[in-house]
Design an enzyme around this catalytic site. Structure first.
Site, PDB file in Angstrom:
ATOM      1  N   GLU A  60       0.819  -1.215   0.000  1.00 14.63           N
ATOM      2  CA  GLU A  60       0.000   0.000   0.000  1.00 14.63           C
ATOM      3  C   GLU A  60       0.848   1.259   0.000  1.00 14.63           C
ATOM      4  O   GLU A  60       0.573   2.211  -0.727  1.00 14.63           O
ATOM      5  CB  GLU A  60      -0.932   0.008   1.215  1.00 14.63           C
ATOM      6  CG  GLU A  60      -2.187  -0.845   1.070  1.00 14.63           C
ATOM      7  CD  GLU A  60      -1.963  -2.341   1.226  1.00 14.63           C
ATOM      8  OE1 GLU A  60      -0.823  -2.754   1.509  1.00 14.63           O
ATOM      9  OE2 GLU A  60      -2.932  -3.097   1.055  1.00 14.63           O
ATOM     10  N   HIS A 129     -10.487  -5.376  10.719  1.00 19.04           N
ATOM     11  CA  HIS A 129     -11.142  -5.248   9.420  1.00 19.04           C
ATOM     12  C   HIS A 129     -12.492  -4.540   9.497  1.00 19.04           C
ATOM     13  O   HIS A 129     -13.281  -4.637   8.576  1.00 19.04           O
ATOM     14  CB  HIS A 129     -11.368  -6.632   8.793  1.00 19.04           C
ATOM     15  CG  HIS A 129     -10.153  -7.210   8.130  1.00 19.04           C
ATOM     16  ND1 HIS A 129      -9.102  -7.712   8.844  1.00 19.04           N
ATOM     17  CD2 HIS A 129      -9.826  -7.375   6.832  1.00 19.04           C
ATOM     18  CE1 HIS A 129      -8.185  -8.181   7.998  1.00 19.04           C
ATOM     19  NE2 HIS A 129      -8.597  -7.972   6.776  1.00 19.04           N
TER      20      HIS A 129
HETATM   21  C1  LIG Z   1      -1.821  -4.707   4.146  1.00 26.85           C
HETATM   22  C2  LIG Z   1      -2.896  -5.649   3.619  1.00 26.85           C
HETATM   23  N1  LIG Z   1      -3.256  -5.586   2.308  1.00 26.85           N
HETATM   24  C3  LIG Z   1      -4.219  -6.424   1.817  1.00 26.85           C
HETATM   25  C4  LIG Z   1      -4.835  -7.334   2.642  1.00 26.85           C
HETATM   26  C5  LIG Z   1      -5.926  -8.286   2.088  1.00 26.85           C
HETATM   27  N2  LIG Z   1      -5.341  -9.631   1.969  1.00 26.85           N
HETATM   28  C6  LIG Z   1      -5.426 -10.511   3.001  1.00 26.85           C
HETATM   29  S1  LIG Z   1      -4.580 -11.908   2.695  1.00 26.85           S
HETATM   30  C7  LIG Z   1      -4.072 -11.397   1.174  1.00 26.85           C
HETATM   31  C8  LIG Z   1      -3.166 -12.276   0.351  1.00 26.85           C
HETATM   32  C9  LIG Z   1      -1.893 -12.588   1.065  1.00 26.85           C
HETATM   33  O1  LIG Z   1      -1.144 -13.566   0.426  1.00 26.85           O
HETATM   34  P1  LIG Z   1       0.142 -14.235   1.051  1.00 26.85           P
HETATM   35  O2  LIG Z   1       0.921 -13.242   1.850  1.00 26.85           O
HETATM   36  O3  LIG Z   1       0.879 -14.917  -0.048  1.00 26.85           O
HETATM   37  O4  LIG Z   1      -0.397 -15.289   2.101  1.00 26.85           O
HETATM   38  P2  LIG Z   1      -1.388 -16.504   1.873  1.00 26.85           P
HETATM   39  O5  LIG Z   1      -2.789 -15.956   2.007  1.00 26.85           O
HETATM   40  O6  LIG Z   1      -1.099 -17.072   0.540  1.00 26.85           O
HETATM   41  O7  LIG Z   1      -1.131 -17.447   2.990  1.00 26.85           O
HETATM   42  C10 LIG Z   1      -4.597 -10.129   0.910  1.00 26.85           C
HETATM   43  C11 LIG Z   1      -4.382  -9.378  -0.350  1.00 26.85           C
HETATM   44  C12 LIG Z   1      -4.460  -7.339   4.017  1.00 26.85           C
HETATM   45  N3  LIG Z   1      -5.056  -8.152   4.910  1.00 26.85           N
HETATM   46  N4  LIG Z   1      -3.476  -6.511   4.477  1.00 26.85           N
END
Ligand SMILES: Cc1ncc(C[n+]2csc(CCOP(=O)(O)OP(=O)(O)O)c2C)c(N)n1
Lengths: 324, 328
Positions: A60, A129
């Site tokens: 972000e 959230h």
């Molecule tokens: C700063 C932030 N941006 C966006 C999100 C929304 N979001 C939650 S999980 C996720 C994907 C994360 O992927 P990864 O780090 O690869 O972990 P995984 O879910 O694959 O275990 C997103 C975009 C968030 N929670 N926090």
């Protein structure tokens, strides 16, 4: 008139503006291939291609900074935050860069950037959230803050925000994305800083915006059966603020209550309440009251979440007290 | 599937214990998915199914003094830490008996006593918390090590870089474990990572690194153990990338249309549970014994479900509690 959802109205506004001005692009997490986390950008990748509908990694702060830098040299970015909860990671760029750029450069760098995305509380999403942040951004000079409550307003206000040469904080209500309403077929804009009387009444004024409008409207219906006539002022944008609309209404009803989704302390309702008592004090028959989210982080538990959020009954109860 | 046959009775019983934990996680989450689909669980629900060997193997490399920091995908890590399924399930149901008293939900499991330092919801935000916990261990001259789980998506956020840099310059006793399941929500790694191998980012911080496949639980344990020992000796952090896969969508609301069925099927052939079971059978454990184990675990999960369902909601008086720490 077409009936559109709030999300479709936003989509239409972005698409129309992007068709007109090639300097506008949309950037954010999952806006392209995934079609938007909340599907607001559905179909836009196909229409505009990857150069103008740009997926970013989760960063972000980084992509907010890209947006600000590109706006300094003539582009008109729309930066989507998946939800405003994550904008806190980018708040440095929003406040220290975007909001102050024009001022600190002596007017050399207008900042035609829109930061937009889902806001508000509810849905049992827990403490991190589930929160409403418009008061935070409304605190900062240099920013405009827009919070539409209906599809019609969402469309007209987003177009104005995109055309504005100032950084706009455009907070959409997560809960309202699927809500439907009439949207004129013909293109129109709604000037930022223009509120609207959403319901006429004589006994009390509710000042509200975004999703909290629904609590106000429900309360008005409940109270109508008891012979209480409620007027509802939907501010639509907090910065600039339609002060006169509030004052004219209060002069008529002699009472005011602010209903908002955010926390009470230093919340925007406190500012409105101050303005009313300062400017139309002699018209008031009762101190200005507020109905807000409770002064606690959001609990996941269903019953505690219900208790935390403002609702129509709380609004109605407060108004009954005020009219006693 | 190339399998390593457990050689002695000790390694057989060790693998059997890992298998038990992995089955526990899987069945817990299958039950949670069911409860979610009938509305007993609200909010987001991110399942760990497919990744079990990473959590179980990593946490097996720790002592009870060591700390674990997790993401919103925290059920597997909590169970691998040995937390009882009852309060975890109750937390998902938003009950007073939940591990976070119903205030946390799926994304925010916490257990101070077990040094389970939470599920955290902002991607990557917790990476610097983990460095902070490790900083405290070093400051207090305790020999605890902190491990921090995150996805490859989190490796793109500022706090990842800031957290790793601080940990490296101060030689903090922390192990960063990137569970690379190849997707951050709908974004495949090739659209998000300039250099695909997350573990080489360790070079940028002059940090030790490792890169392993995550379907073999004992191998995960062995590799993480090397890093944990290094941290405990005061030789600083390690960045480990473990390649894995989530069989479900990002969360329950994600139909995962961005990947192919072929890809999913290929990974399902590398299911860490199947693999462990196969190895146990090669090691001489009879299928009936493993079937019985699975039935016992199912009973335990059914009990957790019933416990969660019959537990009371938090008292309304809890609403204003915990906002500030209470005076002692
Ligand atoms: C700063 C932030 N941006 C966006 C999100 C929304 N979001 C939650 S999980 C996720 C994907 C994360 O992927 P990864 O780090 O690869 O972990 P995984 O879910 O694959 O275990 C997103 C975009 C968030 N929670 N926090």
């Amino acid at each position: 008139m077409a009936v559109l959802t709030y999300r479709e109205a936003l989509n239409r506004a972005m698409v129309e503006e992007m068709e007109k001005d090639p300097m506008i692009y949309l950037m954010g997490e999952e806006v392209g291939h995934y079609q938007g986390a909340y599907k607001v950008s559905q179909g836009m990748l196909d229409k505009f291609g990857e150069e103008r509908v740009i997926d970013t990694p989760i960063s972000e702060n980084g992509f907010a900074g890209i947006g600000v830098g590109s706006a300094m040299v003539g582009l008109r970015p729309i930066i989507e935050f998946m939800t405003w909860n994550f904008s806190l990671v980018a708040i440095d760029q929003i406040i220290n860069s975007a909001a102050k750029m024009n001022y600190m450069s002596g007017g050399q760098f207008p900042m035609p950037i829109v930061f937009r995305g889902a806001g508000g509380a509810g849905g049992r999403l827990g403490a991190q959230h589930s929160q409403a942040f418009e008061s935070w951004y409304a605190h900062c000079p240099g920013l405009k803050v827009v919070c539409p409550a209906t599809p019609k307003d969402a469309y007209g206000l987003l177009k104005s925000s995109i055309r504005d040469n100032n950084p706009t904080i455009f907070i959409e209500s997560e809960v309202l994305y699927g809500s439907k309403g009439e949207v004129p077929e013909q293109e129109y804009t709604i000037p930022l800083g223009l509120g609207e009387i959403k319901r006429k009444g004589t006994d009390i004024t509710i000042v509200t915006w975004s999703r909290a409008l629904s609590f106000a409207e429900e309360a008005a219906i409940i109270l109508e059966k008891e012979g209480i006539s409620v007027e509802i002022v939907d501010l639509r944008s907090l910065r600039p603020l339609d002060e006169n609309l509030i004052y004219e209404s209060v002069k008529k009803t002699n009472r005011a209550i602010v209903v908002e989704e955010g926390w009470p302390v230093a919340g925007f309702g406190a500012q409105i309440s101050h303005l009313i008592q300062k400017n139309v004090f002699s018209y008031l028959d009762h101190p200005v009251e507020r109905v807000t989210q409770m002064d606690v982080p959001m609990s996941y538990a269903a019953n505690l979440e219900r208790m935390s959020l403002p609702n129509a009954n709380r609004v109605a109860d407060t108004i009954r007290e005020m009219l006693r | 599937m190339v399998s390593s046959i457990p050689k002695d009775s000790q390694s057989v019983s060790e693998l059997q214990e890992f298998y038990r934990q992995m089955v526990l996680i899987r069945k817990f989450e299958e039950a949670a998915a069911k409860a979610y689909s009938v509305g007993k669980i609200g909010g987001f629900l991110h399942l760990y199914i497919g990744q079990e060997a990473v959590g179980v193997g990593s946490i097996a490399a720790l002592t009870p003094h060591d700390y674990i920091v997790s993401t919103y995908r925290d059920h597997g890590h909590a169970l691998a830490r040995g937390l009882h399924p009852n309060p975890l399930m109750a937390e998902l149901f938003g009950k007073a008996t939940g591990i976070s008293k119903g205030n946390g939900g799926s994304m925010h499991f916490f257990d101070k006593n077990a040094h389970f330092m939470g599920g955290h919801g902002i991607v990557g935000g917790h990476i610097s918390l983990a460095a902070g916990i490790a900083f405290a261990s070093k400051y207090k001259k305790e020999d605890s090590v902190t491990i921090c789980f995150f996805g490859e998506g989190a490796a793109n956020i500022g706090s990842f870089h800031e957290g790793l840099n601080l940990a490296a310059i101060w030689k903090l006793p922390v192990v960063f474990i990137c569970e690379n399941n190849h997707y951050a929500m709908g974004t495949p790694e090739y659209r998000a990572l300039a250099v695909k191998d997350v573990s080489v980012r360790a070079y940028a911080y002059d940090m030790a690194r490792d890169h392993i496949e995550g379907d073999e639980v004992r191998k995960v344990r062995d590799h993480v153990k090397v890093a944990v020992d290094r941290a405990r000796r005061g030789e600083g952090p390690t960045l480990i990338e473990v390649s894995t896969y989530r069989f479900r969508g990002h969360s329950m609301s994600d139909p995962a249309k961005y990947r192919t069925k072929e890809e999913l099927d290929a990974y399902k052939k590398k299911d860490p549970l199947m693999r462990a079971r196969h190895e146990l059978e090669l090691g001489g454990i009879k299928p009936e014994v493993l079937d019985k184990l699975e039935i016992e675990i199912q009973t335990q999960i059914d009990e957790a479900y019933a416990f969660a369902e019959s537990s009371p909601e938090p008292p309304l008086s809890q609403l204003h509690k915990y906002v500030y720490a209470e005076d002692k």
